[in-house]
Design a protein around this motif. Structure first.
Motif, PDB file in Angstrom:
ATOM      1  N   MET A  46       1.055  -1.126   0.009  1.00  0.00           N
ATOM      2  CA  MET A  46      -0.042  -0.217  -0.126  1.00  0.00           C
ATOM      3  C   MET A  46       0.716   1.104   0.012  1.00  0.00           C
ATOM      4  N   GLU A  47       0.432   2.194  -0.651  1.00  0.00           N
ATOM      5  CA  GLU A  47       0.955   3.692  -0.729  1.00  0.00           C
ATOM      6  C   GLU A  47      -0.037   4.728   0.092  1.00  0.00           C
ATOM      7  N   TRP A  48       0.495   5.311   0.903  1.00  0.00           N
ATOM      8  CA  TRP A  48      -0.412   6.239   1.571  1.00  0.00           C
ATOM      9  C   TRP A  48      -0.438   7.677   1.076  1.00  0.00           C
ATOM     10  N   CYS A  49      -1.498   8.340   0.830  1.00  0.00           N
ATOM     11  CA  CYS A  49      -1.500   9.712   0.575  1.00  0.00           C
ATOM     12  C   CYS A  49      -2.030  10.591   1.768  1.00  0.00           C
ATOM     13  N   PHE A  50      -1.580  11.759   1.679  1.00  0.00           N
ATOM     14  CA  PHE A  50      -2.012  12.721   2.589  1.00  0.00           C
ATOM     15  C   PHE A  50      -3.495  13.152   1.947  1.00  0.00           C
ATOM     16  N   SER A  51      -4.465  13.330   3.116  1.00  0.00           N
ATOM     17  CA  SER A  51      -5.733  13.931   2.711  1.00  0.00           C
ATOM     18  C   SER A  51      -5.991  15.189   3.546  1.00  0.00           C
ATOM     19  N   GLN A  52      -5.839  14.905   4.717  1.00  0.00           N
ATOM     20  CA  GLN A  52      -6.443  16.307   5.614  1.00  0.00           C
ATOM     21  C   GLN A  52      -5.578  16.188   6.914  1.00  0.00           C
ATOM     22  N   VAL A  53      -5.278  17.445   7.503  1.00  0.00           N
ATOM     23  CA  VAL A  53      -4.981  17.532   8.762  1.00  0.00           C
ATOM     24  C   VAL A  53      -6.072  18.470   9.491  1.00  0.00           C
ATOM     25  N   LYS A  54      -6.314  18.362  10.878  1.00  0.00           N
ATOM     26  CA  LYS A  54      -7.307  19.061  11.659  1.00  0.00           C
ATOM     27  C   LYS A  54      -6.429  19.581  12.822  1.00  0.00           C
ATOM     28  N   GLY A  55      -6.822  20.617  13.200  1.00  0.00           N
ATOM     29  CA  GLY A  55      -6.071  21.203  14.449  1.00  0.00           C
ATOM     30  C   GLY A  55      -5.298  22.565  14.148  1.00  0.00           C
ATOM     31  N   ALA A  56      -4.941  23.013  15.258  1.00  0.00           N
ATOM     32  CA  ALA A  56      -4.092  24.171  15.368  1.00  0.00           C
ATOM     33  C   ALA A  56      -2.549  24.091  14.645  1.00  0.00           C
ATOM     34  N   ILE A  57      -2.117  25.180  14.144  1.00  0.00           N
ATOM     35  CA  ILE A  57      -0.839  24.904  13.330  1.00  0.00           C
ATOM     36  C   ILE A  57       0.203  25.562  14.459  1.00  0.00           C
ATOM     37  N   ASP A  58      -0.337  25.903  15.559  1.00  0.00           N
ATOM     38  CA  ASP A  58       0.846  26.653  16.576  1.00  0.00           C
ATOM     39  C   ASP A  58       1.841  25.643  17.037  1.00  0.00           C
ATOM     40  N   ASP A  59       3.045  26.035  17.161  1.00  0.00           N
ATOM     41  CA  ASP A  59       3.846  25.117  17.827  1.00  0.00           C
ATOM     42  C   ASP A  59       3.357  25.152  19.358  1.00  0.00           C
ATOM     43  N   GLU A  60       2.871  26.098  20.068  1.00  0.00           N
ATOM     44  CA  GLU A  60       2.729  26.067  21.434  1.00  0.00           C
ATOM     45  C   GLU A  60       1.314  25.568  21.480  1.00  0.00           C
ATOM     46  N   VAL A  61       1.260  24.278  22.177  1.00  0.00           N
ATOM     47  CA  VAL A  61       0.054  23.660  22.194  1.00  0.00           C
ATOM     48  C   VAL A  61      -0.486  23.916  23.652  1.00  0.00           C
ATOM     49  N   ALA A  62      -1.870  24.137  23.405  1.00  0.00           N
ATOM     50  CA  ALA A  62      -2.790  24.198  24.796  1.00  0.00           C
ATOM     51  C   ALA A  62      -2.858  22.853  25.370  1.00  0.00           C
ATOM     52  N   GLU A  63      -2.914  22.594  26.533  1.00  0.00           N
ATOM     53  CA  GLU A  63      -2.945  21.310  27.092  1.00  0.00           C
ATOM     54  C   GLU A  63      -4.271  20.733  26.778  1.00  0.00           C
ATOM     55  N   ALA A  64      -5.288  21.495  26.910  1.00  0.00           N
ATOM     56  CA  ALA A  64      -6.635  21.120  26.757  1.00  0.00           C
ATOM     57  C   ALA A  64      -6.899  20.517  25.305  1.00  0.00           C
ATOM     58  N   ASP A  65      -6.173  20.888  24.347  1.00  0.00           N
ATOM     59  CA  ASP A  65      -6.432  20.586  22.982  1.00  0.00           C
ATOM     60  C   ASP A  65      -5.605  19.332  22.611  1.00  0.00           C
ATOM     61  N   LEU A  66      -4.908  18.664  23.587  1.00  0.00           N
ATOM     62  CA  LEU A  66      -4.229  17.391  23.336  1.00  0.00           C
ATOM     63  C   LEU A  66      -5.339  16.350  22.993  1.00  0.00           C
ATOM     64  N   ILE A  67      -5.116  15.536  21.809  1.00  0.00           N
ATOM     65  CA  ILE A  67      -6.149  14.727  21.416  1.00  0.00           C
ATOM     66  C   ILE A  67      -5.845  13.503  22.344  1.00  0.00           C
ATOM     67  N   SER A  68      -6.753  12.994  22.905  1.00  0.00           N
ATOM     68  CA  SER A  68      -6.836  11.665  23.944  1.00  0.00           C
ATOM     69  C   SER A  68      -7.479  10.405  23.288  1.00  0.00           C
TER      70      SER A  68
END
Lengths: 460, 160
Positions: free
Chosen positions: A30-52
């Motif tokens: 299989m070859e994998w292609c990028f489709s989408q990315v969701k979420g903020a671009i900022d390098d500084e990540v708010a802890e509440a935004d961490l995907i769990s």
């Protein structure tokens, strides 16, 4: 200490070789292609935004994510692009709601985190969708329903109330289309049944019950009854000083409504049959691989702890994840796994440093492809690994915003064998703990710290 | 010796982790605390076995020295007896410096030097083995395990 970008490039050049897909050498069919990315671009990540938590529903049409702030975001596959192979992995936000709030246990003076530990979808019965979400102590059943019509033409009320004496004739209210509105409402709250932190929930194949597991107990619930639950597994010792093992993951069998498995911190998996007894403290089958004495170290117990257990869709196999490897077990044979895949064996020489920075306690999840041929799990440096069981091949891919061109093919990364990996080259802040595979198609969702990447198989 | 130093370092790190986990949001994590305590146990076992080996080596050396001294002083024994009698009668008034030291010279202390000296104290009314109190039981069990591993620990894990 986060290495500088120059250092990262330096170490990556030394220790990792990027193999061009055009060179002709493929690690997987299989070859994998990028489709989408969701979420903020900022390098500084708010802890509440961490995907769990990340979970596809049974049809793959919906993709739910939970985060540390107690929110759930549901993405829906674009219905217009479903039939277009190149764009079938396009998901848009469908619904966002606050599932859990932080709470405080006044009796024990403990704060209860709102972080979503697990999400599990229920099979669809009607037009609405249902999912279970849990934090450390409380499970909730959410109904997600659409509203695209509203009644209009009431006799007494059409905005402000009318004076009934002014009504000359009666009309029947009719439904008229409106803008689509997606509502999420909590239908059930299952609380106060767990003294310890909930690590797993699993819906039974009977579509009526589900289990919830904490460190020492597993409870069985009925989806309609919130006031009581049945305890089916209890490994709490009479004297807590004798505690040597805790439950780390649990799951129902996909087809057999009486069978469940749970993994432990000792690397042991136990299969229980609820037909045998009301209390399943005694397992029906045990899965344990003999320990390799030669590789024993201070941290052997930690790295053997099971972080995830998943049945295959067929129900014949199950997969377990510990810190360094993925193991496939045949449920008919408990003496040893039938396959073992090393995810990041190069970390074995750096366990001490990983213990110091707490990364050794990271719990990586794993998932099966829809046809059970391929398994996938995450690692550090935003790498995720796929192991093709049929072709006996594995591939390492990276989820990075640098490879974000639509339809761009992901180039496999190769870890050079023979080099000793320095801990400085392992970015422990970039880790992929949660992954999900579409049940019916080769579409995968990979969660980095606060971004969700969606990739699709390049159809040939 | 390297293993000994590594074991000591891991013990110190583990203790600090247990201490920090008490104040983290969401309460004490039983799974993590159990894993840390297992690491501490391994490190403690290695540390004590290393210490025991060193002690054994020292004892062997000391007993050899004592045997040598016994041979040398065997002739002087009759002269010493009146002094011993005087010492017995005047035992209470002996200066502390004249007393025979209680520790053997060169004996390695059983207590790791990186740990504080005071014992942890429990608050009045607290039961160590009460299974009804869930997180506190977990916490107390971990503390008990820690305490049995390292008796002089109170500053790192104070009473609660």
């Amino acid at each position: 200490m986060v290495p500088s970008s120059a250092q990262k490039v330096f170490y990556l050049l030394i220790y990792f070789c990027v193999v061009s897909a055009e060179a002709g050498e493929k690690s997987s069919e299989m070859e994998w292609c990028f489709s989408q990315v969701k979420g903020a671009i900022d390098d500084e990540v708010a802890e509440a935004d961490l995907i769990s938590a990340v979970e596809f529903n049974y049809t793959g049409e919906l993709l739910a994510t939970g985060d540390k702030g107690g929110r759930i975001v549901i993405f829906q596959q674009n219905p217009e692009n479903k039939s277009q192979p190149q764009c079938r992995a396009e998901y848009n936000v469908y619904s966002t709601f606050q599932s859990h709030e932080p709470e405080f246990d006044y009796l024990k003076s403990l704060e209860i985190e709102e972080k979503i530990n697990k999400i599990r979808w229920l099979p669809k019965k009607n037009a609405a969708h249902f999912l279970l979400s849990t934090n450390d102590k409380t499970i909730k059943l959410w109904k997600i329903s659409e509203r695209n019509k509203r009644p209009e033409g009431y006799n007494l009320r059409n905005g402000p109330y009318k004076d009934f004496t002014s009504i000359a004739s009666l009309q029947v209210p009719v439904f008229k289309p409106m803008d689509l509105m997606v509502e999420a409402s909590p239908r059930r709250v299952f609380a106060n049944a767990h003294k310890y932190h909930i690590n797993s929930i699993s819906v039974n194949s009977d579509n009526e019950t589900y289990l919830s597991a904490d460190d020492l107990r597993i409870n069985l619930w009925h989806l309609e009854i919130t006031g009581q639950s049945f305890n089916i597994v209890d490994i709490k010792p009479a004297n807590m000083e004798d505690l040597t093992e805790v439950i780390t993951a649990a799951e129902f069998h996909p087809n057999q409504c009486h069978t469940l498995v749970y993994g432990s911190s000792k690397g042991i998996i136990r299969l229980c049959d609820m037909r045998a007894a009301a209390l399943c403290d005694k397992h029906a089958k045990i899965f344990e691989e003999p320990e390799d004495r030669n590789s024993r170290s201070f941290f052997s117990e930690i790295i053997s702890s099971i972080s995830d257990v998943k049945f295959s869709h067929s129900g014949r196999y199950m997969m377990t994840r510990d810190y360094l490897s993925v193991k496939i077990w045949d449920i008919n044979m408990g003496t040893r796994p039938i396959e073992t895949f090393q995810v990041n064996e190069y970390l074995r020489s750096n366990l001490c440093s990983l213990y110091d920075n707490d990364c050794i306690f990271d719990k990586f999840e794993c998932c099966w492809s829809g046809n059970d041929r391929v398994v996938m799990t995450g690692s550090y440096n935003n790498f995720f690994r796929m192991f093709d069981r049929g072709f006996r091949r594995d591939v390492t891919l990276e989820a990075s915003r640098e490879n974000c061109k639509p339809q761009s093919v992901l180039k496999p990364c190769k870890v050079s064998i023979g080099f000793e990996i320095s801990i400085d080259s392992v970015d422990c802040n970039k880790k992929i703990l949660h992954t999900a595979w579409h049940p019916l198609d080769n579409i995968i969702a990979v969660a980095t710290t606060n971004n969700l990447f969606i990739f699709q198989d390049k159809l040939k | 010796m390297e293993m000994n130093a590594e074991a000591k370092r891991i013990l110190a790190v583990s203790i600090s982790k247990l201490y920090a986990s008490r104040s983290q949001r969401g309460g004490l994590r039983l799974h993590r605390s159990l894993l840390v305590s297992l690491v501490m146990k391994s490190a403690r076992d290695i540390y004590h076995s290393t210490v025991a080996l060193v002690e054994k080596a020292v004892e062997t050396t000391a007993s050899t020295e004592e045997a040598m001294e016994a041979m040398d002083t065997a002739e002087k024994l009759p002269e010493k007896q009146p002094e011993i009698t005087d010492n017995t009668e005047d035992k209470e008034n002996q200066r502390p410096a004249a007393k025979r030291p209680r520790k053997r010279p060169g004996k390695v202390s059983a207590v790791p030097d990186f740990l504080p000296e005071k014992r942890a104290r429990l608050e009045p009314g607290e039961e160590r083995h009460d299974t009804a109190q869930s997180p506190s039981v977990c916490r107390s069990s971990v503390v008990t395990e820690t305490r049995s591993a390292l008796p002089l620990l109170s500053r790192v894990i104070p009473a609660f």
